[in-house]
Enzyme design. Structure first.
Site, PDB file in Angstrom:
ATOM      1  N   ALA A 121       1.037  -1.299   0.409  1.00 35.68           N
ATOM      2  CA  ALA A 121      -0.073  -0.008  -0.060  1.00 35.68           C
ATOM      3  C   ALA A 121       0.925   1.117   0.037  1.00 35.68           C
ATOM      4  O   ALA A 121       0.494   2.677  -0.222  1.00 35.68           O
ATOM      5  CB  ALA A 121      -1.254  -0.304   1.092  1.00 35.68           C
ATOM      6  N   ASN A 179      -6.199   2.803  10.671  1.00 36.02           N
ATOM      7  CA  ASN A 179      -5.189   1.739  11.632  1.00 36.02           C
ATOM      8  C   ASN A 179      -5.555   2.204  13.096  1.00 36.02           C
ATOM      9  O   ASN A 179      -5.175   0.649  13.483  1.00 36.02           O
ATOM     10  CB  ASN A 179      -3.536   2.553  10.488  1.00 36.02           C
ATOM     11  CG  ASN A 179      -3.636   2.865  10.642  1.00 36.02           C
ATOM     12  OD1 ASN A 179      -3.688   3.837  10.585  1.00 36.02           O
ATOM     13  ND2 ASN A 179      -2.094   3.444  11.486  1.00 36.02           N
ATOM     14  N   GLN A 207      -6.615  -1.335   5.495  1.00 33.36           N
ATOM     15  CA  GLN A 207      -7.240  -2.087   6.859  1.00 33.36           C
ATOM     16  C   GLN A 207      -8.895  -2.085   6.489  1.00 33.36           C
ATOM     17  O   GLN A 207      -9.217  -3.315   7.251  1.00 33.36           O
ATOM     18  CB  GLN A 207      -7.596  -1.260   8.085  1.00 33.36           C
ATOM     19  CG  GLN A 207      -6.464  -0.332   8.542  1.00 33.36           C
ATOM     20  CD  GLN A 207      -5.067  -1.801   9.190  1.00 33.36           C
ATOM     21  OE1 GLN A 207      -5.743  -3.282   9.121  1.00 33.36           O
ATOM     22  NE2 GLN A 207      -3.963  -1.225   9.030  1.00 33.36           N
ATOM     23  N   SER A 216      -2.607  -3.605   1.263  1.00 34.00           N
ATOM     24  CA  SER A 216      -1.079  -4.069   1.051  1.00 34.00           C
ATOM     25  C   SER A 216      -2.445  -5.648   1.310  1.00 34.00           C
ATOM     26  O   SER A 216      -3.278  -6.163   2.117  1.00 34.00           O
ATOM     27  CB  SER A 216      -0.948  -4.286   2.026  1.00 34.00           C
ATOM     28  OG  SER A 216       0.488  -3.208   1.803  1.00 34.00           O
ATOM     29  N   ALA A 217      -1.607  -6.790   1.072  1.00 35.43           N
ATOM     30  CA  ALA A 217      -2.079  -8.424   1.371  1.00 35.43           C
ATOM     31  C   ALA A 217      -1.819  -8.422   2.731  1.00 35.43           C
ATOM     32  O   ALA A 217      -3.018  -9.229   2.989  1.00 35.43           O
ATOM     33  CB  ALA A 217      -1.325  -9.356   0.251  1.00 35.43           C
ATOM     34  N   HIS A 218      -0.709  -8.523   3.252  1.00 35.58           N
ATOM     35  CA  HIS A 218      -0.813  -8.855   4.775  1.00 35.58           C
ATOM     36  C   HIS A 218      -1.546  -8.393   5.726  1.00 35.58           C
ATOM     37  O   HIS A 218      -1.383  -9.190   6.647  1.00 35.58           O
ATOM     38  CB  HIS A 218       1.023  -8.672   4.909  1.00 35.58           C
ATOM     39  CG  HIS A 218       0.941  -6.807   5.147  1.00 35.58           C
ATOM     40  ND1 HIS A 218       1.321  -6.821   6.540  1.00 35.58           N
ATOM     41  CD2 HIS A 218       1.347  -5.803   4.576  1.00 35.58           C
ATOM     42  CE1 HIS A 218       1.892  -5.523   6.389  1.00 35.58           C
ATOM     43  NE2 HIS A 218       1.576  -4.981   5.105  1.00 35.58           N
ATOM     44  N   CYS A 244       4.200   1.542  11.820  1.00 39.64           N
ATOM     45  CA  CYS A 244       5.423   2.968  11.219  1.00 39.64           C
ATOM     46  C   CYS A 244       5.845   3.892  11.643  1.00 39.64           C
ATOM     47  O   CYS A 244       6.812   3.860  11.423  1.00 39.64           O
ATOM     48  CB  CYS A 244       4.798   3.341   9.562  1.00 39.64           C
ATOM     49  SG  CYS A 244       4.457   1.615   8.579  1.00 39.64           S
TER      50      CYS A 244
END
Length: 379
Positions: free
Chosen positions: A67, A148, A176, A196-198, A325
């Protein structure tokens, strides 16, 4: 209890990736042999799985490293069009992920006008405050779907419909919410979307940028790196076939299970709230629960330092007090600060997040340990 930072990979996703690593060794852009054809077929299958989850066409799906890269392409990739059209005004919010906030800051250094809107105490952005900033020179509105840190759902559907009428580009950071709030994303008009895939039990290191077509044309986004013509020139570099396959499988599983997963995560939330109420500890939620996804809670434990609590419980319970982050930065959460919460309350707040596979019995045991330690830390 820190799924919002990264969810554990699904076993079926891992099996899919291992099969690719073991049995499909080609480069998806190799055109002269079967190895390349097989790899390309795997990538295109994954593209279909992503498109099916989001209710879009395969030609609107572009694979990236995650992302953060998708957000950067969506925003920086508009620079040439902005200069050509004279539209150099961007609107976003103060609770966005750093991948958006730092990118718009870089655009400001290039001469773009940036408007940043604060949320209400509820954690939601007021749509009218966003829309009131729109003017003739507005190029883009970039907003996250779910925050998030707080889990608060933003009113993207209302904003998306209004921006469509104003002919302003709309980018959604769905990191999210992708695979969770499926129907909302399918029903929202937007031009660009990142995830994002994770975050939905796929692998780390891969994500998607969605570029929706209008009158058969993609948004005027250009690549921000130089290289080959992979992903139709939007994102150069060899496609990581196994990661992409894992991303696709995660999306396929999410489409099959999102409704039941919603109820499972809701049951976990009810369990956590029940444990808090039984404990007698003084607490409050940051953000209004009515607007919150069922897999996240941002909780203020009165008189309990979040840093002390995290350190004291880290051996058996993973929690956080903000985005991963920014976890090396011990300054108060910029999201909670933007919401207008006092510093003392922010310093006593933690984020917990979970998934549909969370073991409620194990959670009860570990969360009660956390509460007992929190009681000892009360000042």
């Amino acid at each position: 209890m820190d799924y919002n930072a990264s969810a554990p990979i699904d076993e079926a996703v891992l099996d899919t990736m291992i099969d690719v690593y073991r049995n499909h060794i080609g480069n998806a852009d190799s055109r002269t042999h079967d190895y390349g054809d097989q790899a390309r077929g795997i990538v295109e299958t994954a593209r279909k799985q992503v498109a099916s989850l989001l209710g879009i066409s395969t030609g609107e799906v572009f694979f990236t490293s995650g992302a953060t890269e998708s957000n950067n392409i969506a925003i920086q990739g508009l620079e040439a069009y902005a200069i050509q059209s004279g539209k150099k005004h961007i609107i976003t919010s103060s609770i966005e992920h750093k991948a958006v906030l730092e990118t718009v800051k870089a655009m400001a250094a290039k001469g773009f006008e940036i408007d940043i809107v604060d949320p209400e105490l509820s954690g939601q952005i007021d749509p009218d405050k966003i829309l009131s900033k729109v003017k003739e020179s507005t190029l883009l509105v970039s907003l996250m779907h779910v925050n998030n840190e707080t889990g608060i759902i933003q009113p993207i559907e209302k904003i998306g419909h209004s921006l469509r009428e104003k002919n302003v580009l709309f980018h959604i950071d769905a990191t999210q919410s992708c695979g969770k709030l499926v129907d909302e994303l399918r029903n929202t008009p937007y031009d660009m979307l990142s995830f994002s895939a994770h975050k939905l039990r796929g692998p780390q290191g891969v994500g998607v940028l969605v570029l929706r077509k209008k009158k058969y044309k993609l948004p005027p986004v250009k690549a921000i790196m130089y290289g080959g013509q992979q992903e139709h020139g939007i994102r150069p570099g060899t496609i990581p076939v196994a990661l992409v396959a894992g991303c696709g499988k995660a999306c396929e599983l999410a489409e099959m299970t999102y409704a039941v997963n919603y109820m499972k995560t809701q049951a976990v939330r009810e369990c956590i709230i029940g444990l808090l109420n039984e404990s007698g500890i003084k607490y409050s939620f940051n953000g209004v629960l009515e607007y919150c996804v069922p897999n996240t809670l941002n909780i203020c434990l009165e008189g309990v330092s979040s840093e002390a609590l995290m350190i004291s419980t880290k051996n058996y319970c993973g929690i956080s007090n903000g985005s991963a982050c920014t976890s090396k930065n011990y300054s108060p959460s910029y999201v909670l600060t933007a919401m207008g919460l006092p510093t003392e309350k922010i310093e006593n707040s933690v984020r917990i997040s979970w998934g549909p596979d969370t073991d409620i019995n194990l959670l009860k045991t570990d969360f009660m340990k956390l509460i007992e330690i929190a009681k000892m830390l009360v000042q």
